[in-house]
Design an enzyme around this catalytic site. Structure first.
Site, short mmCIF file in Angstrom:
data_model
loop_
_atom_site.label_atom_id
_atom_site.label_comp_id
_atom_site.label_asym_id
_atom_site.label_seq_id
_atom_site.Cartn_x
_atom_site.Cartn_y
_atom_site.Cartn_z
N ASP A 515 0.87 -1.16 0.00
CA ASP A 515 0.00 0.00 0.00
C ASP A 515 0.92 1.22 0.00
OD1 ASP A 515 -2.35 1.63 0.40
OD2 ASP A 515 -1.70 1.82 2.48
N ASP A 705 -1.49 -0.90 6.08
CA ASP A 705 -1.66 -0.35 7.44
C ASP A 705 -3.07 0.09 7.77
OD1 ASP A 705 -1.70 2.02 5.77
OD2 ASP A 705 -1.36 3.15 7.61
N ASP A 709 -7.07 -1.83 4.05
CA ASP A 709 -6.12 -2.87 3.69
C ASP A 709 -6.46 -4.22 4.33
OD1 ASP A 709 -4.54 -1.14 2.16
OD2 ASP A 709 -3.45 -0.45 3.93
#
Length: 806
Positions: A515, A705, A709
């Site tokens: 990410d 995080d 996600d």
């Protein structure tokens, strides 16, 4: 006086006379006992049901008061149902769903774990029960509306084990007691082996060196006497484990060990009484000594693997300084604290609970929580964690979490979950060892029958050698020892394994997906430029902006508040939130707007030059004009470029899946050297992209995080969650990075590959050793004493090889 009283019928529980016509009974100690009333019947049945029936055998007199009618042990268990008592070791998940951290005493083998877990999971109201073999810690989740904790503890006691709330200090005391007990057994076995071996020298010399038959018989009796302490005391754990294996219909490796010991001892005793033949007291005592020494080292290695988690618990101080309503300091025990209390943390002191700094500035050491060696600056509004140490100046901290509600407790729960879950390789080793042991026992019968037909005088010796030399100890230790050592090593670096399969899956990773926000970047945009207009000063516009943003929960608001201390901000009046645009409010009697251009569209906005891709512009304006522009940009985490280069050097593909804008993602991807990226993805879009990679045969490690996600972290074969991320992301991740150093991702992958390599080496050695040793023993080429040394050395090699991972 009633007829029953006249013939002396009294209540078995309280001793009072049983009234005429009373029909109350309870089954105690195998007999139907009379009770005087329903109350005594209920208490007696409770005592029996909770496994405390021995109370009736050991009591020396009848109870004199109503309180004495209930055994003290049962009342102590009921204390654990009190919410105040549970506060320090019970985690309240939601509603009536609770989770407790317990220590189990009496655990000696994997069969003990299986028995307790299976029994507890069958209880109505128990949601789950998992026990860590390394630390003997149990995690039990239950519905408090269906079953009480005291009932769960009583059920454990009925099985013959003792459970009590986890305490790092008490756990260390229990471990130290077990360590002393193990050492006593090892010492007794060593002394017995040394003395018997000296006597055995005479047997080896034989009549050729002048050993007379009478002296030989005397030495046999002397060896028997010396061997008895080792056979009864030192070898007792083997008998216990073997018996439990048989009762639970699981053939463990202690079964052939116990058979070999008992067979060898009975045969030697028979020879001693007959006065002629060969005795094997030297082999038996040596085998016990070597086995205990190997297991002592193996247990030490396992305990090292859980030290990091227990060190976290030991960080929390038992006492704290609380400020009362008059701001006067009071030293109170940890269990007296409550959420909302204000703590005074002096320099050098550990923080007793999670909280927010409300006054003071200092540096705090969070090394054991995050793996970061440098102290972290803490200002008012900053979060601090239980167990971290204040370095420089006093801090006042408002408590937000205590006991099982702290970050440390959450880390410990994740560690427990990882250690309770066996990796696939460890499960395979267990199955192979179990089948191998079963095959070994069949082979022993066949080999014994063959030698009885070929040479009966050698049958006993060869059967004993086969039993000893082929025990699959090394095979059973091959995987657990390696995974325990690797887990201990990674925790020390701030990498927390929360799933049992994580290490072996890391070894197969071919694709790492990141990410962007909060993962490759810090996730905390900073003001890189302040551009005031129309005569305003930079300090003034920052103060106005921070005064407005302090009422906002937007991620960008923290950027302004970090620039202006709380004491310098003004109190905003009539603050209004404009979703998707910004906020407005009065500061110093004038109304201001802060946000994007859509918040105050009638104004003319100047061109801001030099804004890099990935940056955002926030505008501050009043009703008449634009007052200032703030340029905010997220910064890349240190080590990202180096990490990407290292992954590529290992032929691992790297990608970015982000929900951010295409321009921002492209900017950071180009800096990091990542060619494959996708932007503006929803959580469902990320998961779809991940599935596409997996369908191509990729083994994907996901790093993220945020809440968005969580689905993709759960969907990847193995996943890393940032320790600074959300609770949901940490719960979905297989590995949690407690620190900010992304280079630990590459180190974890390297460790995973090395761990699997070590496990394969251990498997190869164990299988080759058993494959070679068994035929030689069956052929009569290996003496029992050689078999004892060979088996023990094989296990020791496996353990020492695994310790290379530390």
């Amino acid at each position: 006086m009633t007829n029953l009283q006249a013939i002396g019928v009294s209540c078995y529980h309280c001793g009072l006379p049983v009234p005429s016509g009373s029909e109350f009974y309870a089954a105690i100690l195998g007999q139907r006992r009379r009770m005087c009333c329903h109350g005594c019947q209920a208490v007696a049945e409770s005592i029996v049901d909770n496994g405390l029936e021995d109370y009736y055998q050991h009591r020396t007199e009848l109870p004199q008061t109503a309180e004495e009618l209930v055994p003290e042990e049962l009342r102590q268990l009921e204390l654990y149902d009190h919410p105040e008592v549970q506060k320090s070791f019970v985690h309240d998940e939601s509603g009536d769903l609770l989770e407790a951290s317990l220590i189990l005493e009496g655990i000696t083998c994997a069969a003990c774990i299986w028995l307790n877990e299976r029994h507890l999971q069958q209880l109505n109201g128990v949601v789950s029960a998992s026990i860590n073999y390394s630390s003997h810690r149990a995690r039990v989740r239950w519905d408090d509306s269906k079953i009480r904790l005291s009932q769960i503890l009583a059920e454990i006691r009925r099985l013959g084990y003792h459970a009590h709330p986890f305490s790092a200090q008490q756990q260390e005391a229990v471990r130290e007691q077990r360590r002393r007990q193990d050492f006593r057994g090892l010492a007794i076995a060593g002394l017995s082996a040394a003395q018997v071996m000296m006597v055995a020298v005479a047997f080896y010399a034989g009549p050729e060196q002048g050993l007379e038959p009478a002296t030989e018989q005397l030495l046999r009796w002397f060896s028997l006497v010396i061997t008895v302490p080792a056979m009864i005391y030192s070898a007792w754990p083997f008998y216990q484990a073997a018996w439990r294996s048989i009762v639970n219909r699981r053939v463990g490796m202690d079964v052939p060990i116990s058979l070999g010991l008992i067979t060898g001892f009975i045969g030697s005793v028979w020879v001693t009484f007959q006065g002629q033949g060969t005795v094997y007291y030297d082999t038996l005592t040596m085998l016990i000594f070597f086995l205990l020494a190997t297991r002592y080292l193996e247990r030490h290695a396992r305990e090292k693997s859980v030290e990091a988690a227990e060190n976290l618990h030991r960080l929390i101080p038992p006492m704290a300084t609380r400020l009362d309503a008059n701001q006067q300091p009071q030293i109170v025990p940890l269990h007296a604290l409550q959420a909302g209390d204000t703590l005074l943390v002096k320099p050098g002191e550990a923080i007793a609970g999670d909280g927010v700094v409300i006054q003071g500035q200092s540096q705090v050491d969070e090394a054991l929580l995050t793996g970061e060696s440098r102290p972290v600056a803490k200002l008012p509004g900053a979060y601090v964690y239980a167990g971290s140490v204040n370095y420089e100046s006093p801090l006042q901290v408002r408590v937000t979490g205590l006991g099982e509600q702290t970050v440390i407790a959450g880390i410990a729960r994740l560690l427990d979950r990882a250690q309770a879950e066996k990796p696939r390789l460890a499960r395979i080793a267990d199955h192979v060892a179990m089948y191998f042991t079963s095959i070994l026992l069949v082979a022993v019968v066949l080999i014994g029958a063959a030698w009885w037909w070929i040479a009966p005088e050698r049958c006993f010796e060869i059967v004993l050698s086969v039993l000893v030399v082929s025990c699959p100890c090394a095979l059973s230790l091959a995987a657990p020892a390696a995974f325990a050592a690797a887990g201990s090593h990674l925790v020390g670096r701030g990498v927390l394994l929360t799933r049992g399969h994580a290490l072996e899956t890391l070894a197969r990773v071919t694709h790492v997906v990141f990410d962007k926000t909060g993962t490759l970047t810090m996730g905390r945009p900073r003001i890189t430029a302040t551009i005031p207009y129309h005569g305003y000063q930079a300090g003034t516009v920052l103060r106005i902006a921070a005064s407005l943003e302090q009422a906002s929960e937007h991620p960008l608001a923290r950027s302004f508040m970090d620039m202006v201390p709380a004491g310098e901000r003004a109190g905003g009046v009539d603050i209004r939130n404009h979703p998707g645009k910004g906020i407005s409010g009065e500061v110093d009697g004038e109304r201001y707007f802060i946000g994007n251009m859509a918040l105050n569209p009638q104004l003319a906005y100047p061109e801001v030059a030099g804004v890099e891709p990935g940056s955002s512009v926030v505008w501050l304006s009043n009703a008449q004009q634009v007052v200032a522009a703030f340029v905010l940009a997220d910064t890349m985490r240190p080590g990202v470029i180096e990490l990407i280069d290292q992954l590529k050097s290992r032929n691992i593909t790297v990608s970015i899946l982000s929900g951010d804008t295409a321009s921002s993602v492209q900017h950071f991807a180009s800096i990091a050297g990542i060619g494959d990226w996708r932007a503006a993805l929803t959580p469902e879009g990320k998961l779809t992209a991940l599935r596409e990679m997996q369908q191509r045969g990729e083994v994907v490690a996901m790093v993220g995080d945020g809440i968005n996600d969580a689905p993709v972290l759960a969907g990847a074969q193995v996943s890393f969650a940032m320790g600074s991320g959300t609770q949901m992301a940490r719960a979905s991740g297989d590995i949690v990075l407690l620190g900010e150093n992304l280079l630990e991702i590459d180190h974890a992958i390297t460790t995973g590959r090395f761990t699997v390599s070590i496990v394969r080496q251990n498997f190869t050695w164990a299988l080759v050793y058993n494959a070679l040793a068994l035929p030689f023993a069956a052929a009569g080429l290996i003496a029992p004493w050689m078999a004892a040394i060979g088996m023990s050395v094989s296990s020791l090699i496996v353990i020492l090889n695994a310790l290379r991972l530390r």
